[in-house]
Design a protein around this motif. Structure first.
Motif, PDB file in Angstrom:
ATOM      1  N   SER A   1      20.850  12.589  43.178  1.00 31.36           N
ATOM      2  CA  SER A   1      20.393  11.332  42.586  1.00 31.36           C
ATOM      3  C   SER A   1      19.044  11.574  41.932  1.00 31.36           C
ATOM      4  N   CYS A   2      18.873  10.986  40.773  1.00 34.50           N
ATOM      5  CA  CYS A   2      17.591  11.064  40.074  1.00 34.50           C
ATOM      6  C   CYS A   2      17.395   9.726  39.367  1.00 34.50           C
TER       7      CYS A   2
ATOM      8  N   THR B   1       9.553  10.474  37.685  1.00 34.72           N
ATOM      9  CA  THR B   1      10.871  10.925  38.117  1.00 34.72           C
ATOM     10  C   THR B   1      10.919  11.156  39.623  1.00 34.72           C
ATOM     11  N   HIS B   2      11.887  10.533  40.290  1.00 32.25           N
ATOM     12  CA  HIS B   2      12.142  10.789  41.709  1.00 32.25           C
ATOM     13  C   HIS B   2      13.558  11.332  41.838  1.00 32.25           C
ATOM     14  N   ALA B   3      13.746  12.248  42.797  1.00 34.30           N
ATOM     15  CA  ALA B   3      15.057  12.883  42.940  1.00 34.30           C
ATOM     16  C   ALA B   3      15.394  13.154  44.398  1.00 34.30           C
TER      17      ALA B   3
ATOM     18  N   LEU C   1      17.632  15.948  46.204  1.00 38.92           N
ATOM     19  CA  LEU C   1      18.245  17.240  45.932  1.00 38.92           C
ATOM     20  C   LEU C   1      18.964  17.719  47.188  1.00 38.92           C
TER      21      LEU C   1
ATOM     22  N   TRP D   1      13.415  20.021  33.718  1.00 36.66           N
ATOM     23  CA  TRP D   1      14.136  18.744  33.881  1.00 36.66           C
ATOM     24  C   TRP D   1      13.333  17.568  33.333  1.00 36.66           C
ATOM     25  N   ARG D   2      12.099  17.386  33.802  1.00 33.38           N
ATOM     26  CA  ARG D   2      11.303  16.227  33.391  1.00 33.38           C
ATOM     27  C   ARG D   2      10.901  16.325  31.929  1.00 33.38           C
TER      28      ARG D   2
ATOM     29  N   VAL E   1      21.406  17.956  42.112  1.00 37.12           N
ATOM     30  CA  VAL E   1      20.665  16.714  41.914  1.00 37.12           C
ATOM     31  C   VAL E   1      21.628  15.591  42.273  1.00 37.12           C
TER      32      VAL E   1
ATOM     33  N   LEU F   1       9.692  14.239  41.501  1.00 36.53           N
ATOM     34  CA  LEU F   1      10.065  15.506  40.865  1.00 36.53           C
ATOM     35  C   LEU F   1       9.043  15.848  39.796  1.00 36.53           C
TER      36      LEU F   1
ATOM     37  N   THR G   1      18.623   7.180  34.811  1.00 38.28           N
ATOM     38  CA  THR G   1      19.255   7.800  35.970  1.00 38.28           C
ATOM     39  C   THR G   1      19.827   9.123  35.494  1.00 38.28           C
TER      40      THR G   1
END
Length: 140
Positions: free
Chosen positions: A74-75, A90-92, A94, A22-23, A72, A106, A41
C-alpha cells in the motif's frame, strides 16, 4: 481542525520506471501534468527503501534503511508545494516474502515495478511550517 472543499480537475494513471526513485517518479508525474496539488495511491515492488519515522518527542525524522526487495502492499500520499518544488508526501506499507511488513514515511526507494493513480485538485496547496509539530503542513 481546519478544512476546505477541493474540486478535482483530472485523474491519471501511470507506470513508474524500473530503476528510478519511487517518490521522484511521482513528483515527475505531478510536474508533467502540472499538478499543484493532488492525492495518489500506488502499488508495486521496490528493490530497496528508506523509510522515515517521526519522533514526536524529539521532533525529528529517523531513517530506517532496507536493502532488500519489498512488495509495496500500500502506498498513499499527496502532492503539494514545499520550498518552491512539488513534494510528494508519501507513506507506504512494504512487505517481505514471509508477509512481515514495515511501514512509514517513504523517503526513497528504487522502483522494480509500480503503478500510480493520481487525482489532481483544481487549486494548489503549499506547505507551511507548523510550530507545534515542527512539520511543514497544509495551512487550510
Amino acid at each position: 481542525m481546519d478544512y476546505r472543499a477541493v474540486e478535482t480537475a483530472e485523474e491519471y494513471v501511470a507506470r513508474l520506471e524500473t530503476g528510478a526513485d519511487w517518490r521522484t517518479e511521482i513528483e515527475a508525474l505531478a510536474a508533467a501534468v502540472d499538478a499543484d496539488a493532488a492525492w495518489f495511491t500506488a502499488l508495486g515492488a521496490v528493490q530497496d527503501a528508506e523509510l522515515w519515522f517521526y519522533d514526536q518527542d524529539e521532533l525529528a525524522y529517523a531513517p530506517i534503511e532496507f536493502d532488500e526487495p519489498l512488495e509495496v502492499a500500500s502506498c498513499v500520499g499527496n502532492v503539494s508545494w514545499l520550498d518552491d518544488e512539488r513534494f510528494a508526501h508519501t507513506h507506504a506499507v512494504l512487505s517481505r516474502p514471509d508477509g512481515e511488513t514495515v511501514a512509514g514515511h517513504l523517503n526513497e526507494a528504487t522502483v522494480f515495478a509500480g503503478e500510480v493513480y493520481m487525482r489532481v485538485f483544481e487549486n494548489s496547496l503549499e506547505r507551511a511550517h507548523d510550530e507545534t509539530t515542527d512539520l511543514d503542513l497544509w495551512p487550510l
